[in-house]
Structures are given as structure tokens and as C-alpha cells.
Scaffold this active site. Sequence first.
Site, PDB file in Angstrom:
ATOM      1  N   TRP A 117       0.836  -1.203   0.000  1.00 61.28           N
ATOM      2  CA  TRP A 117       0.000   0.000   0.000  1.00 61.28           C
ATOM      3  C   TRP A 117       0.869   1.251   0.000  1.00 61.28           C
ATOM      4  O   TRP A 117       0.567   2.236  -0.673  1.00 61.28           O
ATOM      5  CB  TRP A 117      -0.952  -0.004   1.193  1.00 61.28           C
ATOM      6  N   ASP A 186      -1.392   6.795   6.239  1.00 63.88           N
ATOM      7  CA  ASP A 186      -2.423   5.853   5.805  1.00 63.88           C
ATOM      8  C   ASP A 186      -2.629   4.911   6.984  1.00 63.88           C
ATOM      9  O   ASP A 186      -1.827   4.012   7.229  1.00 63.88           O
ATOM     10  CB  ASP A 186      -1.968   5.081   4.562  1.00 63.88           C
ATOM     11  N   LYS A 210     -11.803  -1.660   7.373  1.00 63.57           N
ATOM     12  CA  LYS A 210     -10.968  -2.541   8.197  1.00 63.57           C
ATOM     13  C   LYS A 210     -11.381  -2.399   9.660  1.00 63.57           C
ATOM     14  O   LYS A 210     -11.710  -3.362  10.314  1.00 63.57           O
ATOM     15  CB  LYS A 210      -9.481  -2.194   8.045  1.00 63.57           C
TER      16      LYS A 210
END
Length: 372
Positions: A117, A186, A210
Site C-alpha cells: 500500500w 495511511d 478494516k
Amino acid sequence: MTQPEALQTPVYRTASGRVYNFSAGPAVLPEPVLLEVKEELPVYRNLGTSILEISHRSPEYAEIDASAKALLRKLLGLGEEWHVLFLQGGASLQFHQVPLNFLPKDGSADYLITGAWAQKAYKEAKFLGNARVAASSEDRNFSYIPDPSTWELDPKAAYLHFTSNNTIYGTQFQTEPEAEVPLVCDASSDFLSRRITPERYGLIYAGAQKNVGPAGVTVVLIRDDFLQRRNQPLPTMLDYGTHAGKLFNTPPVFAVYIVEKVLRWLEGLGGLPAIEAINDRKAALLYERIDRTDFYRGTAEPGARSKMNVTFRLPTEELEQRFVAEAKQAGLIGLKGHRSVGGLRASIYNACPIEAVEALVSFMDYFEQRYG
Ligand SMILES: *Cc1c(COP(=O)(O)O)cnc(C)c1O
């Protein structure tokens, strides 16, 4: 007894008969939240209709939006200088929107590359301007977090971007980076799982699916002085300023409505200090089981282990496939590792109860006894 008794495959279920869910995302939600949604879905309060079928400018939705934002502020200890935004496009759009707003034409930004990511975020920034790699753990397949003493930080960078938890590789920053420049984080896979130091950050973003709710909304927190530095002009929808302090267009109402309930649930547990303690216990239980024998092998280096995504391997791929299949039979789902790395991954986010981890540990004992 003439025949040795065959080991019985255990079966695990929650008190209400649900399976234990270790999915990396979209992930398990608190059961009380689901029940509340079910209860009030057809008719919300005295509206005679659902919350999904009315204006996002209605007093009822305005209250949900305000409550969710107030809860986020309270849980994280954010002062008035912070903006709370509910955007769409996932964390993946943030990879682009952050540099679009904050990477100056004549400047640069630093990136810590600790997983897939983080790499994607860096790629989008490079597409727009001068993004630098300050450190990377790619040399050992992202199994660790580079030591801060090795980071090559630029004191003139517009920001330092990092991924607090690496969902795929099962590593996590054990402490928040220290930098002279504002942090951009992030936090998609460990948002609200532990306390943070807001002063260090300019911007924090997290896809909800999540740790805070269903898919469809991305929580973005921006400190006002950082927001004021953004590039101008920008396309309206991609300018953070468009969304700060107001509902510019229709927000993802259903997702925000559920996020608000998850936040209330979290506050009811005792907020971040309480959930942090629970998350510590869950992770300790699972890593202790992994480390107890050589049958299971954790893939993250011990000093970088994630408390959210626990990645491990078995002696063979065949055993790993069998583990996933038998665990599913036993009522433990979502344990297959990310397709890019293989192995097993147990995601034990906030809403994953300790009983789920206890069940998994018990299944791991059973499985090793049978195949080890
Ligand atoms: C899941 C995830 C993403 C991608 O989120 P989308 O909402 O699917 O765009 C980005 N970063 C991290 C750390 C993630 O775990």
C-alpha cells in the site's frame, strides 16, 4: 478402547451462532451494531421510513454526521484545529488526493515504503511530482520496519507519508515516526486501534472497512494549518477544502450511519486506552501460540509485528491450504493470506472479540496435533 480415537475437528461459534471472522477487509463489525441496524432499518425513529431514503440535509442525518465527527474528535483527542471529513474513493483515492493537494510544484515529499500500500501511495505521488523514498523494507520482502536511524529525511519535505500498519505483510510501526515535517498517515488498517499523538500529523486517512465500519467511506482528518498549505486551484471534488466543515455533495450515508454506531460502541468500551489493552492481549495470545513450536512460523520480524494482521506460515503450502479449509469448516473464516504473499493471515481488528482469538489458538493446537 480397541481403536485410537480419531481427533474430532472442533467447531466454534459465537453465542449467537455466527462464525469467527478474521477477514482483512471488509472485516468483522461489532455484533451489537449489526443488531441495532437491523432493528431500526425499515423505520428510523419516528420518520416512518429508513435513514437511507431521506435527504442527507435532513436534521436526522445531520445529527448522525455531527455525532460521528464529535465521537472521532473525542476518541482521538482532536482539538478545534482538526477537520473531520467523510470522503469516497477509498484509501486508494487518498494516494492521489494527498499529493495533488500537498505536494508543491517546486517541492518534494518523503515516503516510507513498508509494503504494497505504501508503494502504491508513492507511485501516485511520483506521478504528480517529486516524491522521495526516505526508507524502504522491500529488500527483505517488507518483513520489517526500517530503523529510524537509517531514514533519509528531507527537512524541507512538504510531508512524510507512512503506512502505520501494513495489512498484507503483518508489520506495524511500533511507535509513531518523528520528523520535523508533518506526518501524513495511511492508517486504514489500524485506525482507532491505539492511542496516537495528533500534534505530529498534518493528515490521517483510513478506509473504514478494516477497523471502523463498512466499505464506502474514507475517514480523513486534516489539521487546519496543514490544509491551508494546499495547492490551488484544484478540481472541486479533489480539493480537501471543498469538504472541510460542510457537506458539499451527498455523502455515503449508510456507511457513515454505521461508522457512527461503531464509534459509539468503541466509546462504550472505554475508548482507545481500553481497546488498545484488548488488542495487546489478543495479539500476545496469538503470537505466543505461533512461537510455542516450530510448526507455525511468523513472517514479520518480531520487532515489527502487527497487532492487527498476524501473518504466519506452516511447513508446506499444502498444509496451509488444508488449514484454511479445515478452519473454515470449524467456523473460523478469512484466514487465507493475501494473494501476493500466500500463507495465513489472521486479522484481529477492534471488532474481533478475544473469544475469536482463543478459538483460533485452540484450532491451531488441534491442527498441529493432527498434522504436526
Ligand atoms: C485496504 C488498504 C488500502 C486500500 O483501501 P481501499 O479502500 O480499498 O482503497 C490502503 N491502505 C491500507 C493500509 C489498507 O489496508
